[in-house]
Write a protein that holds these residues in place. Structure first.
Motif, mmCIF file in Angstrom:
data_model
loop_
_atom_site.group_PDB
_atom_site.id
_atom_site.type_symbol
_atom_site.label_atom_id
_atom_site.label_comp_id
_atom_site.label_asym_id
_atom_site.label_seq_id
_atom_site.Cartn_x
_atom_site.Cartn_y
_atom_site.Cartn_z
ATOM 1 N N GLY A 103 0.812 -1.210 0.000
ATOM 2 C CA GLY A 103 0.000 0.000 0.000
ATOM 3 C C GLY A 103 0.844 1.257 0.000
ATOM 4 N N ALA A 104 1.885 1.288 0.835
ATOM 5 C CA ALA A 104 2.766 2.456 0.889
ATOM 6 C C ALA A 104 3.577 2.594 -0.388
ATOM 7 N N LEU A 105 3.985 1.476 -0.958
ATOM 8 C CA LEU A 105 4.797 1.476 -2.169
ATOM 9 C C LEU A 105 4.046 2.064 -3.365
ATOM 10 N N ARG A 106 2.796 1.696 -3.535
ATOM 11 C CA ARG A 106 2.064 2.080 -4.743
ATOM 12 C C ARG A 106 1.119 3.257 -4.535
ATOM 13 N N GLN A 107 1.117 3.854 -3.364
ATOM 14 C CA GLN A 107 0.136 4.891 -3.038
ATOM 15 C C GLN A 107 0.104 6.027 -4.062
ATOM 16 N N TYR A 108 1.274 6.475 -4.518
ATOM 17 C CA TYR A 108 1.319 7.595 -5.451
ATOM 18 C C TYR A 108 1.880 7.198 -6.813
ATOM 19 N N MET A 109 2.002 5.917 -7.057
ATOM 20 C CA MET A 109 2.460 5.453 -8.361
ATOM 21 C C MET A 109 1.271 5.347 -9.309
ATOM 22 N N SER A 110 1.531 5.464 -10.601
ATOM 23 C CA SER A 110 0.462 5.440 -11.591
ATOM 24 C C SER A 110 -0.261 4.101 -11.577
ATOM 25 N N PRO A 111 -1.576 4.097 -11.366
ATOM 26 C CA PRO A 111 -2.314 2.827 -11.381
ATOM 27 C C PRO A 111 -2.353 2.205 -12.766
ATOM 28 N N ARG A 112 -2.083 2.998 -13.799
ATOM 29 C CA ARG A 112 -2.064 2.457 -15.167
ATOM 30 C C ARG A 112 -0.776 1.687 -15.445
ATOM 31 N N ARG A 113 0.255 1.972 -14.661
ATOM 32 C CA ARG A 113 1.555 1.353 -14.898
ATOM 33 C C ARG A 113 2.030 0.495 -13.728
ATOM 34 N N THR A 114 1.171 0.347 -12.733
ATOM 35 C CA THR A 114 1.518 -0.458 -11.554
ATOM 36 C C THR A 114 0.389 -1.447 -11.307
ATOM 37 N N ARG A 115 0.720 -2.721 -11.274
ATOM 38 C CA ARG A 115 -0.287 -3.746 -11.006
ATOM 39 C C ARG A 115 0.118 -4.572 -9.796
ATOM 40 N N VAL A 116 -0.865 -4.882 -8.964
ATOM 41 C CA VAL A 116 -0.652 -5.810 -7.854
ATOM 42 C C VAL A 116 -1.346 -7.113 -8.216
ATOM 43 N N VAL A 117 -0.604 -8.192 -8.152
ATOM 44 C CA VAL A 117 -1.128 -9.513 -8.487
ATOM 45 C C VAL A 117 -1.218 -10.333 -7.212
ATOM 46 N N ALA A 118 -2.438 -10.686 -6.837
ATOM 47 C CA ALA A 118 -2.684 -11.524 -5.654
ATOM 48 C C ALA A 118 -3.653 -12.618 -6.086
ATOM 49 N N LEU A 119 -3.116 -13.727 -6.509
ATOM 50 C CA LEU A 119 -3.927 -14.765 -7.135
ATOM 51 C C LEU A 119 -4.645 -15.636 -6.101
ATOM 52 N N PRO A 120 -5.872 -16.052 -6.413
ATOM 53 C CA PRO A 120 -6.572 -17.015 -5.546
ATOM 54 C C PRO A 120 -6.012 -18.409 -5.770
ATOM 55 N N LYS A 121 -6.589 -19.383 -5.087
ATOM 56 C CA LYS A 121 -6.133 -20.753 -5.294
ATOM 57 C C LYS A 121 -6.369 -21.141 -6.757
ATOM 58 N N PRO A 122 -5.520 -22.012 -7.298
ATOM 59 C CA PRO A 122 -5.623 -22.335 -8.725
ATOM 60 C C PRO A 122 -6.930 -23.040 -9.077
ATOM 61 N N SER A 123 -7.398 -22.762 -10.289
ATOM 62 C CA SER A 123 -8.593 -23.433 -10.804
ATOM 63 C C SER A 123 -8.237 -24.847 -11.257
ATOM 64 N N GLU A 124 -9.259 -25.605 -11.637
ATOM 65 C CA GLU A 124 -9.009 -26.952 -12.137
ATOM 66 C C GLU A 124 -8.138 -26.918 -13.384
ATOM 67 N N VAL A 125 -8.386 -25.942 -14.259
ATOM 68 C CA VAL A 125 -7.576 -25.799 -15.468
ATOM 69 C C VAL A 125 -6.130 -25.493 -15.100
ATOM 70 N N GLU A 126 -5.925 -24.553 -14.169
ATOM 71 C CA GLU A 126 -4.566 -24.172 -13.777
ATOM 72 C C GLU A 126 -3.821 -25.314 -13.100
ATOM 73 N N LEU A 127 -4.554 -26.151 -12.377
ATOM 74 C CA LEU A 127 -3.922 -27.301 -11.724
ATOM 75 C C LEU A 127 -3.324 -28.272 -12.746
ATOM 76 N N GLY A 128 -3.870 -28.253 -13.960
ATOM 77 C CA GLY A 128 -3.372 -29.134 -15.013
ATOM 78 C C GLY A 128 -2.279 -28.512 -15.854
#
Length: 296
Positions: free
Chosen positions: A97-122
């Protein structure tokens, strides 16, 4: 919902008390033994939190430098991946949160993935992470990453030990491929003491604004601190390399944690108008490199 029983370290002068070290997450009262030991737990090297006024002033200066860094990254096409791993409740969300607070949201992405789907498990294990890698001029922050396989999946039995060991063997090669593609990879492990982790779990469980942060896996992890320590040590031992080193940051004081993580990132790059005085020096008691920095 969860309980923690200490090692029953008692002296002759200490009366027997079977409930003295018991932790019940559903009890709205935080035990004194957790409260009293939280800040210093895990051998934290400072006696009290950083002064709030000093923290706010310093954070603002560092965030100005982050804006400069991102402006340069966009202009030069830099691709930056920042991986945040660590114990539950170690402060990953606060730092991000502190890192990206003033960074451009168009050029900064946070990736927090849920548990893998059945497709991803394969699929190939790394496949679902590859699709989130940055394009030119982009910063991607992984709030947990492919290292799930060596941490929560290993400890909680979501993968086999053999699968986890194969992952640890393959990961340095995978990261070498990223680096060969001129992707800058920065990896952080955030560490927190046992009592501080319990205190933060308790706060999440009983704060209606934070209760969404605690999951069944978190509750199950309360009794697995030592197992997570062993998994952490194995991960650091096998995936701390010269090209993709681990930076370890102690998170009992979130103010110092935020400042030193951001400082480390800024010190890695030579961008225009860099203000080294504003960035300041790393607190080497709080942030260091590799497995040797964190106690087993």
């Amino acid at each position: 919902m969860g309980s923690h029983q200490d090692d029953k370290k008692k002296t002759k002068d200490e009366p027997a008390s079977p409930d003295r070290r018991r932790f019940d997450l559903s009890d709205p009262k935080l035990p004194d033994w957790v409260k009293d030991a939280a800040f210093s737990s895990g051998g934290y090297p400072h006696a009290k939190p950083l002064d709030e006024h000093e923290f706010e002033e310093t954070l603002t200066r560092l965030q100005i430098e982050l804006v400069k860094l991102q402006t340069w990254a966009i202009a030069t096409g830099l691709r930056l991946v920042i991986v945040f791993e660590g114990r539950d409740a170690a402060g990953k969300g606060s730092v991000i949160g502190a890192l990206r607070q003033y960074m451009s949201p168009r050029r900064t992405r946070v990736v927090a993935l849920p548990k893998p789907s059945e497709v991803e498990l394969g699929q190939w294990y790394f496949q679902r992470y590859v699709q989130h890698l940055p394009t030119c001029g982009e910063v991607v922050v992984f709030d947990r990453s492919w290292y799930n396989r060596s941490g929560v999946e290993r400890v909680m039995g979501f993968c086999s030990v053999e699968e986890s060991e194969r992952f640890l063997k393959e990961t340095p090669h995978f990261e070498d491929l990223l680096i060969a593609e001129n992707i800058h990879l920065v990896k952080f492990w955030l560490e927190v003491g046992r009592e501080m982790e319990l205190s933060r779990f308790h706060d999440r469980r009983h704060n209606p604004l934070k209760v969404w942060k605690i999951s069944d896996v978190d509750v199950a992890a309360i009794d697995k601190y030592d197992e997570y320590t062993r998994a952490r040590d194995r991960m650091l031992e096998t995936t701390h390399t010269d090209r993709a080193p681990w930076t370890i940051a102690l998170g009992n004081d979130k103010r110092r944690l935020k400042l030193n993580v951001i400082r480390h990132i800024l010190r890695l790059f030579d961008y225009p108008d860099k203000d080294r005085k504003a960035i300041g020096e790393i607190d080497e008691k709080v942030l260091g490199q590799g497995p040797g920095f964190v106690a087993g």
